[in-house]
Design a protein around this motif. Structure first.
Motif, mmCIF file in Angstrom:
data_model
loop_
_atom_site.group_PDB
_atom_site.id
_atom_site.type_symbol
_atom_site.label_atom_id
_atom_site.label_comp_id
_atom_site.label_asym_id
_atom_site.label_seq_id
_atom_site.Cartn_x
_atom_site.Cartn_y
_atom_site.Cartn_z
ATOM 1 N N UNK A 78 0.816 -1.222 0.000
ATOM 2 C CA UNK A 78 0.000 0.000 0.000
ATOM 3 C C UNK A 78 0.852 1.276 0.000
ATOM 4 N N UNK A 79 2.169 1.135 -0.150
ATOM 5 C CA UNK A 79 3.025 2.321 -0.254
ATOM 6 C C UNK A 79 3.388 2.518 -1.715
ATOM 7 N N UNK A 80 2.732 3.452 -2.384
ATOM 8 C CA UNK A 80 3.093 3.722 -3.772
ATOM 9 C C UNK A 80 4.472 4.385 -3.801
ATOM 10 N N UNK A 81 5.131 4.339 -4.959
ATOM 11 C CA UNK A 81 6.431 4.997 -5.031
ATOM 12 C C UNK A 81 6.293 6.467 -4.627
ATOM 13 N N UNK A 82 7.343 7.024 -4.037
ATOM 14 C CA UNK A 82 7.301 8.419 -3.614
ATOM 15 C C UNK A 82 7.072 9.304 -4.835
ATOM 16 N N UNK A 83 6.343 10.417 -4.637
ATOM 17 C CA UNK A 83 6.061 11.348 -5.729
ATOM 18 C C UNK A 83 7.334 12.079 -6.121
ATOM 19 N N UNK A 84 7.337 12.542 -7.357
ATOM 20 C CA UNK A 84 8.441 13.359 -7.841
ATOM 21 C C UNK A 84 8.247 14.756 -7.262
ATOM 22 N N UNK A 85 9.114 15.176 -6.382
ATOM 23 C CA UNK A 85 8.907 16.478 -5.745
ATOM 24 C C UNK A 85 10.235 17.115 -5.386
ATOM 25 N N UNK A 86 10.453 18.293 -5.933
ATOM 26 C CA UNK A 86 11.647 19.054 -5.589
ATOM 27 C C UNK A 86 11.176 20.377 -5.010
ATOM 28 N N UNK A 87 11.604 20.668 -3.813
ATOM 29 C CA UNK A 87 11.198 21.905 -3.163
ATOM 30 C C UNK A 87 12.468 22.661 -2.801
ATOM 31 N N UNK A 88 12.450 23.970 -3.009
ATOM 32 C CA UNK A 88 13.634 24.774 -2.691
ATOM 33 C C UNK A 88 13.930 24.679 -1.195
ATOM 34 N N UNK A 89 15.200 24.481 -0.827
ATOM 35 C CA UNK A 89 15.533 24.452 0.605
ATOM 36 C C UNK A 89 15.306 25.827 1.232
ATOM 37 N N UNK A 90 15.144 25.874 2.561
ATOM 38 C CA UNK A 90 14.946 27.176 3.204
ATOM 39 C C UNK A 90 16.151 28.095 2.957
ATOM 40 N N UNK A 91 15.886 29.393 2.998
ATOM 41 C CA UNK A 91 16.959 30.373 2.799
ATOM 42 C C UNK A 91 17.977 30.249 3.933
ATOM 43 N N UNK A 92 19.231 30.052 3.593
ATOM 44 C CA UNK A 92 20.286 29.918 4.598
ATOM 45 C C UNK A 92 21.137 31.174 4.667
ATOM 46 N N UNK A 93 21.308 31.829 3.511
ATOM 47 C CA UNK A 93 22.240 32.946 3.444
ATOM 48 C C UNK A 93 21.654 33.992 2.506
ATOM 49 N N UNK A 94 22.485 34.853 2.007
ATOM 50 C CA UNK A 94 22.048 35.857 1.050
ATOM 51 C C UNK A 94 21.601 35.119 -0.209
ATOM 52 N N UNK A 95 20.413 35.390 -0.678
ATOM 53 C CA UNK A 95 19.913 34.646 -1.830
ATOM 54 C C UNK A 95 19.008 35.518 -2.690
ATOM 55 N N UNK A 96 19.247 35.473 -4.000
ATOM 56 C CA UNK A 96 18.303 36.089 -4.943
ATOM 57 C C UNK A 96 17.169 35.101 -5.145
ATOM 58 N N UNK A 97 16.378 34.882 -4.097
ATOM 59 C CA UNK A 97 15.398 33.807 -4.124
ATOM 60 C C UNK A 97 14.195 34.193 -4.978
ATOM 61 N N UNK A 98 13.854 33.331 -5.926
ATOM 62 C CA UNK A 98 12.771 33.683 -6.840
ATOM 63 C C UNK A 98 11.425 33.639 -6.131
ATOM 64 N N UNK A 99 10.560 34.551 -6.564
ATOM 65 C CA UNK A 99 9.164 34.610 -6.104
ATOM 66 C C UNK A 99 9.012 34.899 -4.619
ATOM 67 N N UNK A 100 10.119 35.234 -3.926
ATOM 68 C CA UNK A 100 9.934 35.481 -2.499
ATOM 69 C C UNK A 100 9.566 36.931 -2.255
ATOM 70 N N UNK A 101 8.546 37.123 -1.446
ATOM 71 C CA UNK A 101 8.021 38.462 -1.198
ATOM 72 C C UNK A 101 8.644 39.048 0.062
#
Lengths: 475, 475
Positions: free
Chosen positions: B104-127
């Protein structure tokens, strides 16, 4: 031959002075709408800005600014030396088509939802919110919006502080030990089931389902193309020995062990152990829906399946819908790491995380003890309503036995086989009272009786409703 | 032969006085845990209540009450005349299995999420949320929890007052006319896409997707077993003439017309009309993701596809994630009746409705004008940040051209083909600055450059970050 000169337009937008909207904006809006509505046909020529300004009695710079915006938006185009024209392509509005069939419109989902309460109703699972602890509630929300909200998405598992608070609460209230990292916060039981379906079901996977059972849960499984296996239920809950084994064993088993919906029994300890053993032998996942275990009367709690499970085959689902309000959409799933990882992925792809202010408010509400005080108060209230109902039904005790008294906010009124339920429902309806038969929640099961929800009714309404019901039985 | 007498236990629970937990509760918990842990083996006999009371120095009634609860919970059983025993079946804890594979465990979904901001970053879409209008915000929330929450589920489409308020806002801000009944409130853009996928996609349905494009949206489509068709993009948005037609035509087309992510262009009016015509000819649905159209600089707005559509083939998706905070999870879909009916069903089966207090708070926030005041302020702030960034990048103007300036809170820095992007990213990382290449958002597209998000950075941070970036280019 000279090409025919394009038609000129004498359209003039309607302007209102002093209505708070600038004339430039009104001009842009008026021309844009006229083009979209077809009043200004494609290719038509506009009067010059000087003519427009004079006719409309508007400053010419205002007219020029408006025309420039419409040019930039692409509604107008200029042709050198010959003026300003409506964009050549047809943008005219047509009657908007209301597509009822399109290749991207899948058939409508199977979904039955109870209509809103219109009259006096023994509505199942409906809670009372008239004794809501508004002061503590507001305090918790104010706390939640004390600081500015985050500038980025947060942990998809939910706020760590809330997972901690719920974990401690479950330890106190349910003897359930869990770690904050085992828990995923979600939007109530429905989303919990939805995410579990995504993580576990393939088209045609079978799901064992209590019969009778909770219709909305069944519909969630069906919306994931599951095959439903109805499993009979008695006053001790699911008949575990009726679960298919081997290659016929379902992938998931959905149970409400604390308070079976709608018969109201509690899954006995022996059956709990048997169910866990069955799941281990048949490699199945148990969904333990603990939706209203907080409202337990005169009986000690039974240990949750999740606390007895040692083979990692239980997903425990909790919600604040019954103890507080369904409008909050706040619940949680406790599961083992591999499943939780997938649930977290699907949560991210479903809506990224649960509304954060609600999570912060709920953390405060639990940590200050307000939740447990409210539960204790409501338990007393519901106990009083329950005994009012039981007392009021005594006149028909020979025809109908009250079941499922140990927990929850519904009772099951098991009727003698000869009791004409449909007639009784119709007689009640004539007197303005809505009651539901257990058949509405059944697939194959043949129980004979009514399911009466008393949570939202005041004691005097219960007496009034029971009087109508008793009258309907007596005719 | 006499049966062997069952083993007696000398286990005694550890009790703490004055720790706020009743002795009865401590006794229940201690025995229960010992049974689950196997310290008290199944079938073992317990000392009598008198012996336990004496040994533990506890009132005998307390011991009896605790044993009764354990009996009721089924942990213990009594045999007439011979005492109290641990329940015969084995409840002993085993090492909890951490299943990594189960049917009943399907393969894990394909998912890439940006890691939290650690340092100075030109992070896209961040308000930025440091200029958040906290006073108005709190006032709106207090308003939302003025009354007790409802005792039942509410309209799955969302609160009528919020749909009204958003409709009026869209009319003012986007020239988009809609009726409250055309709108479904949902938990942000992700849930909007998720629900649309459920209502429209079958396994293997194809979805046209901007290349480069918004990765999280792509992952939502993939999680619904869609086939992604990458369609190239230039500074005028999607190359509409590259869309397959006839039997190869995709079912859905996902576009960001107000501000293409990540190249930053705006879909020209000619292409908007061509896209609508294509959708009509090929019976496809257009998903118009208008995620940050509020932040538009020095250019007039272009009409939303939804306002130009007359064939019922656009689903318009809006969100408050960019103008307020993503933690609120509040967005909406405007669509035609047949699609909206299905979206409403799937919303019900996904989580029934969106969190109600947030909906009430947002209604108040819009109706009092606080939202539009905040947007106007943030537009000025972002314009200032954007010009600070553009100015700071002037030293490398010959190597890298700034694109996508008309809207949003990201820019695309299009680099000369010989610019060694990987080296530059590595040099920046060494100095503590995170930058992303456009390749991270591409499937087949071969654009060469960097995507720089400046929304969350303060002007001085922008100058500092740009200095590092310019230095990395110059080496």
């Amino acid at each position: 031959m000279k090409p025919s000169r394009p038609a000129s337009s004498d359209f003039l937008p309607h302007l209102e002075r002093n209505n708070g909207i600038s004339l430039e904006r009104q001009l842009v809006h008026g021309f844009r709408q006229a083009i979209l509505d077809g009043q200004l046909g494609h290719g038509m020529r506009l009067p010059s800005s000087r003519v427009l300004a004079n006719t409309l009695k508007v400053n010419r710079n205002t007219v020029i600014a408006a025309l420039e915006q419409l040019l930039a938006e692409g509604y107008l185009e200029t042709k050198r030396g010959s003026g300003t024209f409506v964009y050549a392509q047809n943008m005219q509005a047509q009657a908007v088509t209301h597509l009822e069939t399109a290749r991207w419109l899948l058939p409508a989902a199977h979904l039955l939802v109870a209509p809103p309460v219109q009259s006096l109703e023994f509505r199942v699972c409906q809670i009372a919110t008239n004794h809501f602890p508004l002061l503590s509630w507001r305090k918790s929300w104010l706390q939640a919006v004390q600081a500015a909200p985050p500038d980025d998405y947060q942990n998809a598992l939910g706020e760590p502080s809330l997972r901690q608070a719920i974990g401690a609460y479950l330890q106190r209230a349910r003897g359930l030990n869990s770690q904050p990292e085992d828990m995923l916060i979600c939007n109530g039981t429905i989303q919990a089931l939805h995410l579990i379906c995504q993580a576990t079901l393939q088209t045609g996977s079978s799901v064992a389902f209590e019969d009778p059972g909770f219709p909305l849960a069944r519909q969630v499984f069906l919306s994931h193309q599951a095959k439903i296996l109805p499993i009979p239920v008695d006053q001790d809950g699911l008949l575990v020995d009726q679960l298919p084994t081997g290659k016929n064993a379902p992938v998931l088993v959905y149970v409400t062990p604390s308070h079976q919906f709608p018969l109201g029994g509690r899954l006995s300890l022996a059956r709990r152990l048997a169910l866990l053993e069955w799941a281990k032998q048949n490699d199945a996942l148990i969904l333990e829906d603990d939706y209203d275990s907080e409202f337990r009367f005169d009986v000690p709690p039974l240990p949750p399946l999740a606390s007895l499970d040692h083979s990692g085959r239980v997903a425990y689902i909790g919600t604040f819908s019954k103890v507080l309000t369904p409008a909050l959409r706040l619940g949680y799933i406790i599961s083992t790491p591999a499943l939780r990882q997938r649930l977290c992925q699907y949560k991210t792809l479903a809506d990224y995380q649960t509304n954060q202010p609600s999570q912060l408010a709920m953390t405060h509400f639990i940590e200050t003890g307000a939740l447990e005080r409210h539960i204790a108060k409501m338990r007393r209230m519901y106990a009083h309503k329950r005994s009012t109902l039981v007392h009021a039904l005594e006149p028909i005790a020979k025809l109908a036995k009250v079941r499922g008294l140990e927990a929850g906010i519904n009772i099951f009124l098991e009727c003698q086989p000869h009791v004409p339920l449909e007639n009784i429902v119709a007689r009640c309806a004539k007197q303005g009272l809505v009651v539901s038969t257990v058949g509405q929640y059944a697939l194959q099961a043949k129980h004979h009786g009514l399911v009466l929800g008393y949570g939202a009714l005041e004691p005097e309404e219960i007496i009034q409703a029971a009087k109508i019901l008793v009258g309907a039985f007596s005719r």
